[in-house]
Motif scaffolding. Structure first.
Motif, PDB file in Angstrom:
ATOM      1  N   LYS A   1      -8.016  -6.374   6.885  1.00 20.81           N
ATOM      2  CA  LYS A   1      -8.171  -5.274   6.263  1.00 20.81           C
ATOM      3  C   LYS A   1      -7.562  -5.507   4.970  1.00 20.81           C
ATOM      4  CE  LYS A   1     -10.609  -3.206   9.331  1.00 20.81           C
ATOM      5  NZ  LYS A   1     -12.702  -2.879   9.159  1.00 20.81           N
ATOM      6  N   ASN A   2      -6.808  -6.314   4.264  1.00 18.76           N
ATOM      7  CA  ASN A   2      -5.962  -5.722   3.416  1.00 18.76           C
ATOM      8  C   ASN A   2      -6.279  -7.821   2.721  1.00 18.76           C
ATOM      9  OD1 ASN A   2      -3.839  -4.391   4.083  1.00 18.76           O
ATOM     10  ND2 ASN A   2      -3.383  -4.717   5.884  1.00 18.76           N
ATOM     11  N   PHE A   3      -6.334  -7.486   1.627  1.00 15.81           N
ATOM     12  CA  PHE A   3      -6.503  -8.679   0.867  1.00 15.81           C
ATOM     13  C   PHE A   3      -5.631  -8.384  -0.664  1.00 15.81           C
ATOM     14  CE2 PHE A   3     -10.178  -6.743   2.800  1.00 15.81           C
ATOM     15  CZ  PHE A   3     -10.935  -8.014   3.603  1.00 15.81           C
TER      16      PHE A   3
ATOM     17  N   LYS B   1      -4.170 -10.890   9.853  1.00 15.32           N
ATOM     18  CA  LYS B   1      -3.785  -9.980   9.440  1.00 15.32           C
ATOM     19  C   LYS B   1      -4.439  -9.556   7.705  1.00 15.32           C
ATOM     20  CE  LYS B   1       0.048  -8.233  12.872  1.00 15.32           C
ATOM     21  NZ  LYS B   1       0.830  -7.711  12.620  1.00 15.32           N
ATOM     22  N   ALA B   2      -4.177 -10.317   6.894  1.00 14.89           N
ATOM     23  CA  ALA B   2      -4.843 -10.652   5.593  1.00 14.89           C
ATOM     24  C   ALA B   2      -5.029 -11.594   5.204  1.00 14.89           C
ATOM     25  CB  ALA B   2      -3.442  -9.826   4.541  1.00 14.89           C
ATOM     26  N   LEU B   3      -5.481 -11.568   4.294  1.00 11.16           N
ATOM     27  CA  LEU B   3      -5.936 -13.036   3.596  1.00 11.16           C
ATOM     28  C   LEU B   3      -5.679 -12.603   1.670  1.00 11.16           C
ATOM     29  CD1 LEU B   3     -10.209 -13.816   3.061  1.00 11.16           C
ATOM     30  CD2 LEU B   3      -8.622 -13.409   0.910  1.00 11.16           C
ATOM     31  N   ILE B   4      -5.574 -14.097   1.676  1.00 12.28           N
ATOM     32  CA  ILE B   4      -3.985 -14.463   0.734  1.00 12.28           C
ATOM     33  C   ILE B   4      -5.477 -15.559  -0.086  1.00 12.28           C
ATOM     34  CG2 ILE B   4      -2.386 -15.825  -0.441  1.00 12.28           C
ATOM     35  CD1 ILE B   4      -0.863 -13.792   1.749  1.00 12.28           C
ATOM     36  N   ALA B   5      -5.828 -15.019  -1.445  1.00 11.02           N
ATOM     37  CA  ALA B   5      -6.946 -15.585  -1.969  1.00 11.02           C
ATOM     38  C   ALA B   5      -5.992 -16.057  -3.293  1.00 11.02           C
ATOM     39  CB  ALA B   5      -7.745 -15.428  -2.339  1.00 11.02           C
TER      40      ALA B   5
ATOM     41  N   ILE C   1      -7.401  -4.352  -1.343  1.00 12.25           N
ATOM     42  CA  ILE C   1      -7.736  -5.070  -2.592  1.00 12.25           C
ATOM     43  C   ILE C   1      -6.429  -4.660  -3.077  1.00 12.25           C
ATOM     44  CG2 ILE C   1      -8.724  -5.959  -4.008  1.00 12.25           C
ATOM     45  CD1 ILE C   1     -11.842  -5.494  -2.873  1.00 12.25           C
ATOM     46  N   THR C   2      -5.322  -5.734  -3.727  1.00 14.19           N
ATOM     47  CA  THR C   2      -4.472  -5.665  -4.365  1.00 14.19           C
ATOM     48  C   THR C   2      -4.704  -7.317  -5.394  1.00 14.19           C
ATOM     49  OG1 THR C   2      -2.350  -4.715  -3.138  1.00 14.19           O
ATOM     50  CG2 THR C   2      -1.558  -6.070  -4.571  1.00 14.19           C
ATOM     51  N   ILE C   3      -4.605  -7.296  -6.357  1.00 18.56           N
ATOM     52  CA  ILE C   3      -4.281  -8.350  -7.531  1.00 18.56           C
ATOM     53  C   ILE C   3      -3.300  -8.155  -8.122  1.00 18.56           C
ATOM     54  CG2 ILE C   3      -6.003  -7.207  -9.196  1.00 18.56           C
ATOM     55  CD1 ILE C   3      -7.091  -9.861  -9.552  1.00 18.56           C
ATOM     56  N   ALA C   4      -2.574  -9.127  -8.146  1.00 18.24           N
ATOM     57  CA  ALA C   4      -1.361  -9.630  -9.134  1.00 18.24           C
ATOM     58  C   ALA C   4      -1.722 -10.380 -10.552  1.00 18.24           C
ATOM     59  CB  ALA C   4      -0.178 -10.365  -7.813  1.00 18.24           C
TER      60      ALA C   4
END
Length: 201
Positions: A9-11, A44-48, A101-104
């Motif tokens: 659920k966390n990207f 738990k999360a996808l980190i791209a 969805i979080t983008i940094a």
């Protein structure tokens, strides 16, 4: 789609800064996350990572600026695909839209983002609410970038929250400020902070 069906659920999307090539991000940043959090995070999360490639030497700084502008073209393709995903009415008619969805954007990655937004506005392409959080870390964007008519003035159309991280000791930001005779939000903070809308933290 596959990650959502697996229950993730966390990207998190990382757009690196100056000198952060794909290899550096994967073999350094991602490995550190793996060591620190192990499989608990990755289940738990996808980190791209979105790597646009830069030079690491300070005297090639202006080449990095040009590459950031070129990278905006590739980012436009990525963002278009993400827009299509978040507005897929067929898929989400059968699946809950309960993900984040979080983008940094780090350092020079903010230049890429700024260029992308300016080009999108010139082409009259409407912005779509894609993100829950946009994080601007050590941003090279000018301090007035949130003012009306500037690149980040309507980010509320793209995200629920904008988080600005300031580091007054960032050497590369100081070099950028000297070279352009202009302070950056990454080391000075946004201009007229007290007047900024509430979604900018």
């Amino acid at each position: 789609y596959h990650r959502l069906e697996r229950g993730i659920k966390n990207f998190y999307i990382i757009v690196g800064g100056y000198g952060k090539s794909f290899n550096k991000q994967v073999h350094s940043y991602m490995k550190r996350l793996k060591v620190k959090y192990g499989d608990t995070l990755f289940n738990k999360a996808l980190i791209a990572v979105f790597a646009w490639g830069t030079e690491a030497s300070p005297y090639q700084y202006y080449r990095a600026v040009r590459k950031a502008k070129n990278g905006a073209k590739d980012f436009a393709i990525f963002q278009h695909k993400l827009d299509e995903f978040t507005t897929d009415t067929v898929f989400f008619s059968n699946h809950p839209k309960d993900f984040q969805i979080t983008i940094a954007f780090s350092s020079m990655g903010n230049k890429l983002f700024q260029e992308y937004l300016e080009r999108r506005e010139k082409q009259n392409i409407p912005i779509i609410k894609t993100y829950n959080t946009v994080a601007l870390i050590g941003s090279v964007a000018p301090r007035n970038v949130f003012e009306e008519g500037k690149a980040f003035h309507n980010l509320y159309e793209m995200t629920d929250t904008v988080s600005v991280f300031v580091n007054s000791k960032d050497i590369l930001l100081k070099l950028s400020s000297v070279a352009h005779l202009r302070s950056r939000i990454g080391n000075k903070g946004p201009k007229n902070e007290e007047n900024l809308p509430g979604y900018i933290k």
